[in-house]
Design a protein around this motif. Structure first.
Motif, short mmCIF file in Angstrom:
data_model
loop_
_atom_site.label_atom_id
_atom_site.label_comp_id
_atom_site.label_asym_id
_atom_site.label_seq_id
_atom_site.Cartn_x
_atom_site.Cartn_y
_atom_site.Cartn_z
N TRP A 1 9.94 11.99 5.74
CA TRP A 1 9.33 13.20 5.45
C TRP A 1 7.93 12.72 5.80
CZ3 TRP A 1 10.98 12.63 -0.29
CH2 TRP A 1 12.52 13.17 -0.09
N ASP A 2 7.16 14.04 6.18
CA ASP A 2 6.00 14.30 6.43
C ASP A 2 4.62 14.55 5.74
OD1 ASP A 2 4.33 14.48 9.15
OD2 ASP A 2 3.78 16.38 9.00
N GLY A 3 4.53 13.18 5.12
CA GLY A 3 4.02 13.34 3.67
C GLY A 3 3.62 14.04 2.78
N TYR A 4 5.10 14.53 2.22
CA TYR A 4 4.60 15.71 1.42
C TYR A 4 5.00 14.81 0.35
CZ TYR A 4 5.31 19.37 5.01
OH TYR A 4 5.23 19.39 5.76
N PHE A 5 5.60 13.56 -0.65
CA PHE A 5 5.71 13.00 -1.57
C PHE A 5 4.49 12.39 -1.93
CE2 PHE A 5 7.20 9.49 -4.32
CZ PHE A 5 7.86 10.32 -5.11
N LYS A 6 3.82 12.02 -0.48
CA LYS A 6 2.83 11.21 -0.61
C LYS A 6 1.34 12.67 -1.90
CE LYS A 6 -0.86 9.20 1.07
NZ LYS A 6 -1.72 8.49 2.70
N LEU A 7 1.50 13.21 -0.89
CA LEU A 7 0.94 14.43 -1.17
C LEU A 7 0.67 14.79 -2.79
CD1 LEU A 7 -1.66 15.92 -0.51
CD2 LEU A 7 0.27 18.12 -0.21
N VAL A 8 2.43 15.03 -3.24
CA VAL A 8 2.91 14.91 -4.36
C VAL A 8 2.01 14.27 -5.40
CG1 VAL A 8 4.04 15.73 -6.31
CG2 VAL A 8 4.16 16.92 -4.07
N TYR A 9 2.68 13.08 -5.32
CA TYR A 9 2.02 12.29 -5.99
C TYR A 9 0.52 11.90 -6.40
CZ TYR A 9 3.18 6.85 -7.17
OH TYR A 9 3.07 6.04 -8.33
N THR A 10 0.08 11.81 -4.93
CA THR A 10 -1.14 11.66 -5.83
C THR A 10 -1.46 12.01 -6.95
OG1 THR A 10 -1.84 12.37 -3.50
CG2 THR A 10 -1.57 9.93 -3.58
N SER A 11 -1.54 13.65 -5.83
CA SER A 11 -1.71 15.07 -7.30
C SER A 11 -1.63 14.41 -8.66
CB SER A 11 -1.86 16.22 -6.59
OG SER A 11 -1.98 15.84 -5.20
N ILE A 12 -0.14 14.53 -8.50
CA ILE A 12 0.35 14.10 -10.03
C ILE A 12 -0.19 12.93 -10.90
CG2 ILE A 12 2.10 13.20 -11.65
CD1 ILE A 12 3.61 15.36 -9.32
N GLU B 1 0.92 -1.00 -0.01
CA GLU B 1 0.11 0.25 0.00
C GLU B 1 0.99 1.36 -0.04
OE1 GLU B 1 -3.63 1.97 2.75
OE2 GLU B 1 -3.60 0.41 2.97
N LYS B 2 2.01 0.87 0.72
CA LYS B 2 2.71 2.20 0.42
C LYS B 2 3.60 2.91 -0.38
CE LYS B 2 3.94 2.98 5.26
NZ LYS B 2 2.78 4.06 5.94
N ILE B 3 3.76 1.45 -1.51
CA ILE B 3 4.51 1.88 -2.76
C ILE B 3 3.17 2.43 -3.59
CG2 ILE B 3 5.52 0.17 -4.37
CD1 ILE B 3 5.94 -1.71 -2.55
N HIS B 4 2.10 1.42 -3.37
CA HIS B 4 1.18 2.07 -4.12
C HIS B 4 0.55 3.93 -3.94
CE1 HIS B 4 -2.67 1.16 -6.61
NE2 HIS B 4 -3.44 2.32 -5.19
N ASP B 5 1.12 3.96 -3.13
CA ASP B 5 0.56 5.29 -2.91
C ASP B 5 1.48 6.40 -2.45
OD1 ASP B 5 0.90 5.57 -0.09
OD2 ASP B 5 -0.72 5.63 1.23
N GLY B 6 2.58 6.29 -2.94
CA GLY B 6 3.77 7.28 -2.75
C GLY B 6 4.57 7.08 -1.37
N SER B 7 4.06 6.62 -0.28
CA SER B 7 4.11 7.42 0.97
C SER B 7 5.50 5.98 1.34
CB SER B 7 2.72 7.05 1.91
OG SER B 7 2.56 5.27 2.42
N ILE B 8 5.65 5.17 0.42
CA ILE B 8 7.61 4.41 0.95
C ILE B 8 8.46 5.50 0.91
CG2 ILE B 8 8.01 3.81 -1.57
CD1 ILE B 8 7.88 1.48 1.62
N ILE B 9 7.89 6.70 -0.01
CA ILE B 9 9.30 7.41 0.49
C ILE B 9 9.27 8.21 1.64
CG2 ILE B 9 10.19 9.32 -0.69
CD1 ILE B 9 10.64 6.73 -2.89
N ASP B 10 8.18 8.68 1.74
CA ASP B 10 7.86 9.56 2.75
C ASP B 10 8.54 8.62 4.21
OD1 ASP B 10 7.45 11.72 1.55
OD2 ASP B 10 4.88 10.80 2.00
N PHE B 11 7.62 7.17 3.92
CA PHE B 11 8.26 6.57 5.54
C PHE B 11 9.84 5.93 4.91
CE2 PHE B 11 9.26 1.72 6.69
CZ PHE B 11 8.75 1.38 7.71
N TYR B 12 10.24 6.21 4.32
CA TYR B 12 12.54 6.03 4.29
C TYR B 12 13.08 6.95 4.48
CZ TYR B 12 11.44 1.01 3.36
OH TYR B 12 11.65 -0.55 3.05
N PHE B 13 12.68 8.20 4.01
CA PHE B 13 13.72 9.17 5.15
C PHE B 13 12.70 10.45 5.18
CE2 PHE B 13 13.98 8.81 -0.04
CZ PHE B 13 15.08 9.26 -0.11
#
Length: 188
Positions: free
Chosen positions: A151-162, A137-149
Motif C-alpha cells: 500500500w502507498d502509506g495509507y495504513f500508516k496515515l490512518v494508524y498514526t492519526s488514530i 520503526e515500521k512496526i512503531h508507525d504502522g507502515s509495516i502493514i503498508d510494506f507487506y501489502f
C-alpha cells in the motif's frame, strides 16, 4: 451556591470522561502497548551494542578525493548482495548514507531490511547488516502493514492519526479525571 447547583452536571461530565477514557483505552490497548515497546527499543537503538542498530564501520580514507564514484560503489554493493547475501534480494535503493568522517558509504535497500557498508575508497565490504531498527520503526508507525501489502502509506496515515488523536483524548480526559474531583471537593 452556583457551584453547588452545577455539581450534578460536573459529576455527569466526569462520568462521561471516565467512560470515554476507559472504552478508548480498552479498544487501543494492544496498539499503545506496541507503540510503547517499539518506542523504547528505538530509544535504545544506538546503545544496544549492535543488536538493534549496527555500528558504523570505518573506511580507509575520509578524503572524498580518494573515493570511488557512487555508481561504482553501488555496482559493487549490488554484486555483493546478489553473490554473497541472496540472489533473490532486490537491488532497489531506498537511500545512500555517506559518512565522510568515517570513510564509509551505507546502502539501504527498499524492499528488504539488509544494509551494506562499503569503504568509500576501496569498495571493500565493511559490514552486512540486518536493519532491525528500520523494521522496529515500521512496526512503531504502522507502515509495516503498508510494506507487506504494497500500500502507498495509507495504513500508516490512518494508524498514526488514530493514535495521535487518542493520545490527545487521553491527555484531556486524564487531566479532567484527575482535576475534576479536586475541583468538586474544593467547592463542596
Amino acid at each position: 451556591m452556583k457551584e453547588q447547583n452545577n455539581r450534578p452536571a460536573q459529576a455527569k461530565t466526569l462520568r462521561n470522561f471516565r467512560k470515554l477514557h476507559r472504552i478508548t483505552g480498552a479498544l487501543l490497548f494492544v496498539f499503545f502497548f506496541i507503540v510503547a515497546i517499539t518506542g523504547s527499543l528505538l530509544g535504545w537503538k544506538k546503545n544496544s551494542g549492535g543488536l538493534i542498530m549496527a555500528k558504523s564501520y570505518k573506511g580507509s580514507s575520509t578524503q572524498l578525493k580518494d573515493w570511488l564514484s557512487i555508481d561504482s560503489l553501488y555496482q559493487n554493493a549490488c554484486t555483493y548482495l546478489k553473490d554473497s547475501v541472496s540472489d533473490g534480494l532486490s537491488t532497489e535503493i531506498d537511500r545512500i548514507d555517506i559518512r565522510k568522517d568515517k570513510g564509509m558509504v551505507k546502502f539501504v535497500f527498499t524492499n528488504h531490511f539488509t544494509g551494506l557498508q562499503l569503504d568509500g575508497a576501496t569498495r571493500q565490504i565493511l559490514h552486512v547488516e540486518k536493519r532491525r531498527a528500520d523494521y522496529i520503526e515500521k512496526i512503531h508507525d504502522g507502515s509495516i502493514i503498508d510494506f507487506y501489502f504494497g500500500w502507498d502509506g495509507y495504513f500508516k496515515l490512518v494508524y498514526t492519526s488514530i493514535m495521535g488523536l487518542a493520545l490527545i483524548l487521553f491527555t484531556v480526559t486524564g487531566f479532567w479525571l484527575w482535576y475534576g474531583p479536586k475541583r468538586m471537593r474544593k467547592h463542596s
